[in-house]
Each structure stands twice: as structure tokens, then as C-alpha cells.
Scaffold this motif. Structure first.
Motif, PDB file in Angstrom:
ATOM      1  N   GLN A 153      -5.270 -49.645  54.355  1.00 12.68           N
ATOM      2  CA  GLN A 153      -6.335 -48.701  54.680  1.00 12.68           C
ATOM      3  C   GLN A 153      -6.192 -47.427  53.850  1.00 12.68           C
ATOM      4  OE1 GLN A 153      -6.278 -47.245  58.708  1.00 12.68           O
ATOM      5  NE2 GLN A 153      -8.084 -45.990  58.431  1.00 12.68           N
ATOM      6  N   LYS A 154      -4.983 -46.883  53.794  1.00 17.61           N
ATOM      7  CA  LYS A 154      -4.750 -45.652  53.036  1.00 17.61           C
ATOM      8  C   LYS A 154      -4.997 -45.871  51.534  1.00 17.61           C
ATOM      9  CE  LYS A 154      -3.820 -42.888  56.344  1.00 17.61           C
ATOM     10  NZ  LYS A 154      -4.749 -41.821  56.689  1.00 17.61           N
ATOM     11  N   ASP A 195     -11.196 -45.178  47.165  1.00 18.85           N
ATOM     12  CA  ASP A 195     -12.575 -45.148  47.668  1.00 18.85           C
ATOM     13  C   ASP A 195     -13.187 -46.548  47.722  1.00 18.85           C
ATOM     14  OD1 ASP A 195     -14.769 -43.848  48.761  1.00 18.85           O
ATOM     15  OD2 ASP A 195     -15.734 -43.596  46.802  1.00 18.85           O
ATOM     16  N   SER A 196     -12.467 -47.452  48.409  1.00 22.30           N
ATOM     17  CA  SER A 196     -12.924 -48.830  48.542  1.00 22.30           C
ATOM     18  C   SER A 196     -13.168 -49.163  50.018  1.00 22.30           C
ATOM     19  CB  SER A 196     -11.882 -49.797  47.968  1.00 22.30           C
ATOM     20  OG  SER A 196     -12.224 -51.129  48.256  1.00 22.30           O
ATOM     21  N   PRO A 197     -14.427 -49.179  50.440  1.00 25.40           N
ATOM     22  CA  PRO A 197     -14.726 -49.505  51.834  1.00 25.40           C
ATOM     23  C   PRO A 197     -14.203 -50.885  52.256  1.00 25.40           C
ATOM     24  CG  PRO A 197     -16.667 -48.645  50.730  1.00 25.40           C
ATOM     25  CD  PRO A 197     -15.629 -48.856  49.677  1.00 25.40           C
ATOM     26  N   GLN A 203     -11.428 -52.414  51.195  1.00 24.06           N
ATOM     27  CA  GLN A 203      -9.995 -52.311  51.474  1.00 24.06           C
ATOM     28  C   GLN A 203      -9.731 -51.544  52.769  1.00 24.06           C
ATOM     29  OE1 GLN A 203      -7.410 -53.850  49.935  1.00 24.06           O
ATOM     30  NE2 GLN A 203      -9.041 -54.889  48.829  1.00 24.06           N
ATOM     31  N   ILE A 204     -10.517 -50.530  53.019  1.00 29.84           N
ATOM     32  CA  ILE A 204     -10.365 -49.763  54.258  1.00 29.84           C
ATOM     33  C   ILE A 204     -10.618 -50.658  55.460  1.00 29.84           C
ATOM     34  CG2 ILE A 204     -11.327 -47.878  55.638  1.00 29.84           C
ATOM     35  CD1 ILE A 204     -11.924 -46.454  52.927  1.00 29.84           C
ATOM     36  N   SER A 205     -11.712 -51.401  55.427  1.00 26.82           N
ATOM     37  CA  SER A 205     -12.044 -52.252  56.573  1.00 26.82           C
ATOM     38  C   SER A 205     -11.050 -53.394  56.739  1.00 26.82           C
ATOM     39  CB  SER A 205     -13.472 -52.785  56.463  1.00 26.82           C
ATOM     40  OG  SER A 205     -13.615 -53.634  55.356  1.00 26.82           O
ATOM     41  N   GLY A 218      -7.062 -48.006  50.283  1.00 27.00           N
ATOM     42  CA  GLY A 218      -8.515 -48.085  50.161  1.00 27.00           C
ATOM     43  C   GLY A 218      -9.162 -46.715  50.163  1.00 27.00           C
ATOM     44  N   GLU A 219      -8.620 -45.814  50.984  1.00 24.90           N
ATOM     45  CA  GLU A 219      -9.138 -44.456  51.011  1.00 24.90           C
ATOM     46  C   GLU A 219      -8.882 -43.752  49.679  1.00 24.90           C
ATOM     47  OE1 GLU A 219      -7.295 -42.702  54.455  1.00 24.90           O
ATOM     48  OE2 GLU A 219      -8.537 -43.860  55.836  1.00 24.90           O
ATOM     49  N   LEU A 220      -7.692 -43.994  49.113  1.00 21.02           N
ATOM     50  CA  LEU A 220      -7.344 -43.351  47.843  1.00 21.02           C
ATOM     51  C   LEU A 220      -8.247 -43.808  46.699  1.00 21.02           C
ATOM     52  CD1 LEU A 220      -3.447 -43.372  47.941  1.00 21.02           C
ATOM     53  CD2 LEU A 220      -4.946 -41.380  48.056  1.00 21.02           C
ATOM     54  N   LYS A 279      -2.124 -50.416  57.765  1.00 20.51           N
ATOM     55  CA  LYS A 279      -2.223 -48.972  57.564  1.00 20.51           C
ATOM     56  C   LYS A 279      -2.084 -48.629  56.085  1.00 20.51           C
ATOM     57  CE  LYS A 279      -2.501 -44.974  59.642  1.00 20.51           C
ATOM     58  NZ  LYS A 279      -3.749 -44.578  60.266  1.00 20.51           N
TER      59      LYS A 279
END
Length: 59
Positions: A19-20, A26-28, A30-32, A22-24, A16
Motif C-alpha cells: 500500500q505504501k 501513485d498507483s491506485p 497497488q494501493i488497493s 503504491g502511494e509513493l 501495508k
């Protein structure tokens, strides 16, 4: 609680966070990866839950 349950919970939290992060940034990727870790953690915790239930049933 057994080790699989604990490790699964920790893996879910780490996923989690990843993921967060990665969102900060903007890295797809890291999110995945974060989502993947969360799923792995859920599966590992479920395995631990089953082991725990089997051990309780034996008693």
C-alpha cells in the motif's frame, strides 16, 4: 502462536508495504491490492486466533 496467526501477520505487513509503495508511485491498483492483502491477513489471523482459543479450551 499457530501458522494461521503467523501467516496472517506476515500478510498484513506485506499488504501495508505494498500500500505504501503504491502511494509513493501513485498507483491506485497497488494501493488497493495492499489494502486487500491487509484485510486477508486480518481474517487469516482471526481464524488462527479462534483455532488457538479452541485448542486452549480443550486443554
Amino acid at each position: 502462536m499457530n501458522s494461521d496467526q503467523i501467516k496472517g501477520e506476515l500478510k498484513q505487513v506485506a499488504g501495508k508495504v505494498q500500500q505504501k509503495a503504491g502511494e509513493l508511485i501513485d498507483s491506485p491498483t497497488q494501493i488497493s491490492e495492499g489494502v486487500k492483502k491487509q484485510i486477508e491477513g486480518r481474517v487469516q489471523k482471526a481464524v488462527g486466533d479462534v483455532k488457538d482459543a479452541v485448542n486452549k479450551a480443550k486443554d
